[in-house]
Scaffold this motif. Structure first.
Motif, PDB file in Angstrom:
ATOM      1  N   ASP A  58     -76.365 121.402  17.032  1.00  0.00           N
ATOM      2  CA  ASP A  58     -75.083 121.548  17.732  1.00  0.00           C
ATOM      3  C   ASP A  58     -74.023 122.153  16.818  1.00  0.00           C
ATOM      4  N   ALA A  59     -73.964 121.656  15.572  1.00  0.00           N
ATOM      5  CA  ALA A  59     -72.965 122.164  14.627  1.00  0.00           C
ATOM      6  C   ALA A  59     -73.204 123.643  14.342  1.00  0.00           C
ATOM      7  N   SER A  60     -74.470 124.021  14.194  1.00  0.00           N
ATOM      8  CA  SER A  60     -74.790 125.421  13.914  1.00  0.00           C
ATOM      9  C   SER A  60     -74.393 126.314  15.081  1.00  0.00           C
ATOM     10  N   HIS A  61     -74.661 125.842  16.303  1.00  0.00           N
ATOM     11  CA  HIS A  61     -74.273 126.618  17.487  1.00  0.00           C
ATOM     12  C   HIS A  61     -72.754 126.770  17.558  1.00  0.00           C
ATOM     13  N   GLN A  62     -72.038 125.687  17.263  1.00  0.00           N
ATOM     14  CA  GLN A  62     -70.579 125.729  17.324  1.00  0.00           C
ATOM     15  C   GLN A  62     -69.995 126.682  16.287  1.00  0.00           C
ATOM     16  N   LEU A  63     -70.652 126.801  15.138  1.00  0.00           N
ATOM     17  CA  LEU A  63     -70.153 127.671  14.075  1.00  0.00           C
ATOM     18  C   LEU A  63     -70.481 129.141  14.321  1.00  0.00           C
ATOM     19  N   LYS A  64     -71.544 129.401  15.055  1.00  0.00           N
ATOM     20  CA  LYS A  64     -72.039 130.765  15.195  1.00  0.00           C
ATOM     21  C   LYS A  64     -71.008 131.699  15.840  1.00  0.00           C
ATOM     22  N   SER A  65     -70.382 131.256  16.922  1.00  0.00           N
ATOM     23  CA  SER A  65     -69.431 132.122  17.638  1.00  0.00           C
ATOM     24  C   SER A  65     -68.199 132.477  16.810  1.00  0.00           C
ATOM     25  N   PRO A  66     -67.501 131.495  16.208  1.00  0.00           N
ATOM     26  CA  PRO A  66     -66.319 131.868  15.410  1.00  0.00           C
ATOM     27  C   PRO A  66     -66.655 132.741  14.210  1.00  0.00           C
ATOM     28  N   VAL A  67     -67.821 132.528  13.600  1.00  0.00           N
ATOM     29  CA  VAL A  67     -68.207 133.366  12.459  1.00  0.00           C
ATOM     30  C   VAL A  67     -68.462 134.796  12.922  1.00  0.00           C
ATOM     31  N   THR A  68     -69.076 134.937  14.100  1.00  0.00           N
ATOM     32  CA  THR A  68     -69.313 136.274  14.650  1.00  0.00           C
ATOM     33  C   THR A  68     -67.992 136.986  14.928  1.00  0.00           C
ATOM     34  N   LEU A  69     -67.029 136.256  15.489  1.00  0.00           N
ATOM     35  CA  LEU A  69     -65.705 136.837  15.754  1.00  0.00           C
ATOM     36  C   LEU A  69     -64.999 137.209  14.453  1.00  0.00           C
ATOM     37  N   LEU A  70     -65.116 136.354  13.451  1.00  0.00           N
ATOM     38  CA  LEU A  70     -64.493 136.631  12.154  1.00  0.00           C
ATOM     39  C   LEU A  70     -65.090 137.890  11.531  1.00  0.00           C
ATOM     40  N   ARG A  71     -66.410 138.013  11.614  1.00  0.00           N
ATOM     41  CA  ARG A  71     -67.063 139.196  11.047  1.00  0.00           C
ATOM     42  C   ARG A  71     -66.612 140.465  11.764  1.00  0.00           C
ATOM     43  N   GLU A  86     -57.360 147.593  -3.280  1.00  0.00           N
ATOM     44  CA  GLU A  86     -57.656 146.187  -3.559  1.00  0.00           C
ATOM     45  C   GLU A  86     -57.787 145.366  -2.274  1.00  0.00           C
ATOM     46  N   ILE A  87     -57.083 145.786  -1.220  1.00  0.00           N
ATOM     47  CA  ILE A  87     -57.202 145.096   0.068  1.00  0.00           C
ATOM     48  C   ILE A  87     -58.594 145.319   0.651  1.00  0.00           C
ATOM     49  N   TYR A  88     -59.078 146.559   0.552  1.00  0.00           N
ATOM     50  CA  TYR A  88     -60.430 146.856   1.041  1.00  0.00           C
ATOM     51  C   TYR A  88     -61.472 146.039   0.271  1.00  0.00           C
ATOM     52  N   GLU A  89     -61.262 145.893  -1.021  1.00  0.00           N
ATOM     53  CA  GLU A  89     -62.205 145.129  -1.838  1.00  0.00           C
ATOM     54  C   GLU A  89     -62.222 143.658  -1.418  1.00  0.00           C
ATOM     55  N   GLU A  90     -61.037 143.115  -1.153  1.00  0.00           N
ATOM     56  CA  GLU A  90     -60.955 141.725  -0.701  1.00  0.00           C
ATOM     57  C   GLU A  90     -61.623 141.555   0.658  1.00  0.00           C
ATOM     58  N   LEU A  91     -61.359 142.498   1.560  1.00  0.00           N
ATOM     59  CA  LEU A  91     -61.959 142.432   2.894  1.00  0.00           C
ATOM     60  C   LEU A  91     -63.479 142.557   2.821  1.00  0.00           C
ATOM     61  N   SER A  92     -63.960 143.428   1.948  1.00  0.00           N
ATOM     62  CA  SER A  92     -65.408 143.605   1.783  1.00  0.00           C
ATOM     63  C   SER A  92     -66.058 142.327   1.259  1.00  0.00           C
ATOM     64  N   ALA A  93     -65.373 141.673   0.313  1.00  0.00           N
ATOM     65  CA  ALA A  93     -65.898 140.415  -0.227  1.00  0.00           C
ATOM     66  C   ALA A  93     -65.949 139.338   0.855  1.00  0.00           C
ATOM     67  N   LEU A  94     -64.906 139.277   1.677  1.00  0.00           N
ATOM     68  CA  LEU A  94     -64.884 138.302   2.773  1.00  0.00           C
ATOM     69  C   LEU A  94     -65.978 138.597   3.794  1.00  0.00           C
ATOM     70  N   LEU A  95     -66.183 139.875   4.088  1.00  0.00           N
ATOM     71  CA  LEU A  95     -67.226 140.259   5.040  1.00  0.00           C
ATOM     72  C   LEU A  95     -68.602 139.866   4.514  1.00  0.00           C
ATOM     73  N   HIS A  96     -68.802 140.065   3.219  1.00  0.00           N
ATOM     74  CA  HIS A  96     -70.077 139.670   2.609  1.00  0.00           C
ATOM     75  C   HIS A  96     -70.315 138.167   2.774  1.00  0.00           C
ATOM     76  N   GLN A  97     -69.270 137.377   2.590  1.00  0.00           N
ATOM     77  CA  GLN A  97     -69.412 135.927   2.730  1.00  0.00           C
ATOM     78  C   GLN A  97     -69.706 135.520   4.174  1.00  0.00           C
ATOM     79  N   THR A  98     -69.146 136.252   5.140  1.00  0.00           N
ATOM     80  CA  THR A  98     -69.452 135.925   6.540  1.00  0.00           C
ATOM     81  C   THR A  98     -70.915 136.227   6.855  1.00  0.00           C
ATOM     82  N   HIS A  99     -71.464 137.286   6.254  1.00  0.00           N
ATOM     83  CA  HIS A  99     -72.887 137.584   6.442  1.00  0.00           C
ATOM     84  C   HIS A  99     -73.742 136.463   5.846  1.00  0.00           C
TER      85      HIS A  99
END
Length: 256
Positions: A58-71, A86-99
């Motif tokens: 259940d927790a995994s299902h609940q997390l899947k949708s918001p993470v997909t939207l964030l990505r 530097e903003i692009y670099e920060e965004l790229s790092a965040l995108l990597h973490q969402t993956h």
């Protein structure tokens, strides 16, 4: 006189037997009580495991949708051209973490399905190498190989080596994947397949600790197994075993 002696002897024997019989009765009642307590504890543990499995799913299902939207939002921001570097670099790092987070969620969902016994395989011949075919479902056998290769890459040293071999052995296909790099300490080797385990290899590698556990569970689900062959000095090697199967007609093979 003989009759009196016989009666006395019978009474003596009966009195001697009464104690063991009473003890047996008490032991039997105690055994029944212990069995009931054990059954109650087992039922409680089973229910706790079921609740834990349901919660994880259940927790995994609940997390899947918001993470997909964030990505999706991060990908949209990266498509813009009005940010500083530097903003692009920060965004790229965040995108990597969402993956990475998406990967953890997918692994947890798959493990939850296996724990609950809900994962059914559509077994077909899968082409592992040029002339070796294993019985399994391609997406899951591919995931086993992918996790082993990723583990070998992650814990390798710069400029290191990864070696992959496969051969037949008594009705099985044996796939061995080894890599150079930091070895796994002996006291940690028996724990490498535990969930969320992180080996103290001396490296600063970051991982969620599910890959090897998932790979072994999938291998066993396919009727095979996964084990650590050894890890010492500059070499670590894992071995996966699969059931061998006959080649399918041309055009029907699934290749990993």
């Amino acid at each position: 006189m003989l009759l009196l002696g016989g009666l006395v002897a019978s009474h003596f024997v009966a009195s001697r037997l009464a104690v063991p019989v009473e003890k047996l009765a008490l032991d039997s009642e105690e055994n029944r009580a212990q069995r009931k307590r054990a059954e109650a504890a087992l039922a409680s543990t089973s229910e706790q495991l079921k609740r834990s499995t349901r919660y994880s799913a259940d927790a995994s299902h609940q997390l899947k949708s918001p993470v997909t939207l964030l990505r999706a939002g991060l990908e949209g921001l990266l498509a813009r051209e009005d940010f500083k570097r530097e903003i692009y670099e920060e965004l790229s790092a965040l995108l990597h973490q969402t993956h990475r987070l998406s990967g953890v969620i997918d692994d947890l969902l798959l493990l939850s399905r296996m724990d609950a016994g809900h994962l059914e395989l559509e077994s077909q011949p899968v082409n592992l190498t040029a002339d070796l075919y294993i019985a399994g479902e391609k997406r899951y056998t591919s995931l086993i190989v992918q996790n082993l290769l990723e583990n070998a890459r992650r814990y390798n040293r710069p400029g290191g080596l990864i070696r992959v071999t496969a051969h037949r052995e008594r009705g099985e296909v044996v796939l061995a994947i080894g890599n150079t790099g930091y070895s796994i300490p002996r006291d940690a080797q028996e724990h490498v397949f535990e969930r969320f385990h992180h080996s103290s290899t001396g490296s600063d590698v970051s991982s969620h600790g599910l890959g090897l556990n998932l790979a072994r569970n999938l291998a066993r689900l396919h009727g095979g197994n996964l084990r650590l062959v050894g890890s010492e000095k500059d070499w670590t090697e894992f071995e996966a075993r699969f059931r061998i199967t006959a080649q399918t007609p041309d055009g029907a093979n699934q290749t990993i």
